[in-house]
Scaffold this motif. Structure first.
Motif, PDB file in Angstrom:
ATOM      1  N   TYR A 197     -40.169  18.939 -21.442  1.00 25.77           N
ATOM      2  CA  TYR A 197     -40.799  17.706 -21.527  1.00 25.77           C
ATOM      3  C   TYR A 197     -39.931  16.637 -20.806  1.00 25.77           C
ATOM      4  O   TYR A 197     -38.831  16.731 -20.546  1.00 25.77           O
ATOM      5  N   PRO A 198     -40.501  15.331 -20.505  1.00 31.26           N
ATOM      6  CA  PRO A 198     -39.990  14.409 -19.435  1.00 31.26           C
ATOM      7  C   PRO A 198     -38.921  13.731 -20.750  1.00 31.26           C
ATOM      8  O   PRO A 198     -38.995  13.622 -21.910  1.00 31.26           O
ATOM      9  N   GLU A 199     -37.693  13.447 -19.950  1.00 27.66           N
ATOM     10  CA  GLU A 199     -36.529  12.899 -20.773  1.00 27.66           C
ATOM     11  C   GLU A 199     -36.902  11.657 -21.400  1.00 27.66           C
ATOM     12  O   GLU A 199     -36.226  11.491 -22.562  1.00 27.66           O
ATOM     13  N   GLU A 200     -37.871  10.782 -20.862  1.00 27.58           N
ATOM     14  CA  GLU A 200     -38.202   9.656 -21.497  1.00 27.58           C
ATOM     15  C   GLU A 200     -38.796   9.848 -22.790  1.00 27.58           C
ATOM     16  O   GLU A 200     -39.335   8.726 -23.605  1.00 27.58           O
ATOM     17  N   HIS A 201     -39.339  10.953 -23.165  1.00 32.82           N
ATOM     18  CA  HIS A 201     -39.992  11.201 -24.472  1.00 32.82           C
ATOM     19  C   HIS A 201     -39.180  11.932 -25.431  1.00 32.82           C
ATOM     20  O   HIS A 201     -39.801  12.298 -26.516  1.00 32.82           O
ATOM     21  N   THR A 202     -37.972  11.878 -25.377  1.00 30.13           N
ATOM     22  CA  THR A 202     -36.967  12.385 -26.404  1.00 30.13           C
ATOM     23  C   THR A 202     -37.399  11.973 -27.712  1.00 30.13           C
ATOM     24  O   THR A 202     -37.537  12.746 -28.551  1.00 30.13           O
ATOM     25  N   ASN A 203     -37.331  10.710 -27.721  1.00 25.30           N
ATOM     26  CA  ASN A 203     -37.769   9.968 -29.083  1.00 25.30           C
ATOM     27  C   ASN A 203     -39.054  10.417 -29.618  1.00 25.30           C
ATOM     28  O   ASN A 203     -38.937  10.753 -30.961  1.00 25.30           O
ATOM     29  N   LEU A 204     -40.022  10.629 -28.926  1.00 25.65           N
ATOM     30  CA  LEU A 204     -41.579  11.055 -29.407  1.00 25.65           C
ATOM     31  C   LEU A 204     -41.288  12.511 -29.853  1.00 25.65           C
ATOM     32  O   LEU A 204     -41.780  12.884 -30.979  1.00 25.65           O
ATOM     33  N   VAL A 205     -40.558  13.575 -29.103  1.00 29.25           N
ATOM     34  CA  VAL A 205     -40.641  14.741 -29.457  1.00 29.25           C
ATOM     35  C   VAL A 205     -39.567  14.893 -30.838  1.00 29.25           C
ATOM     36  O   VAL A 205     -40.061  15.735 -31.703  1.00 29.25           O
TER      37      VAL A 205
ATOM     38  N   GLU B 288     -34.755  18.969 -22.370  1.00 27.95           N
ATOM     39  CA  GLU B 288     -34.950  17.667 -21.899  1.00 27.95           C
ATOM     40  C   GLU B 288     -35.297  17.763 -20.344  1.00 27.95           C
ATOM     41  O   GLU B 288     -34.506  18.213 -19.384  1.00 27.95           O
TER      42      GLU B 288
END
Length: 116
Positions: free
Chosen positions: A88-96, A84
């Motif tokens: 990828y950016p941390e704000e995309h964690t749920n998407l990943v 993270e």
């Protein structure tokens, strides 16, 4: 030197573990026996995300790094240190996470269809 090697080996195994979690179901299309280890790895992934339990590989890596005189992993562990905010950016964690779930479910669906 040996402690650093232990910490770095744990990091490599951790990356391999995560890669297997993402694509192991596809490998089971070719080698059917891999579905069982993949199911166990996927179950561990779900349990660790839901409960926040610390992975034993994180414990080993931190132990090795500490005894080698190096800084330990960030408080969030392996994912927060190496994945993270790095891959990828941390704000995309749920998407990943959703993408990995879709990837795993697709591999399992393909496994079942290929078995018929």
């Amino acid at each position: 030197m040996m402690y650093r090697l232990i910490g770095e080996a744990a990091m490599v195994v951790h990356f391999l573990f995560l890669a297997f979690m993402a694509v192991g179901g596809f490998l089971a299309w070719r080698w059917k026996w891999l579905i069982w280890p993949h199911l166990a790895v996927a179950a561990w992934g779900i349990v660790s995300v839901v409960t926040g339990i610390e992975c034993p590989l994180t414990v080993v890596e931190n132990w090795g790094r500490h005894h080698a005189g190096l800084a330990g992993l960030r408080p969030g562990g392996f994912i927060d240190t190496y994945i993270e905010g790095v891959i990828y950016p941390e704000e995309h964690t749920n998407l990943v996470r959703l993408g990995v779930v879709i990837l795993v479910l697709t591999s399992w669906t393909g496994f079942v269809l290929r078995r018929r």
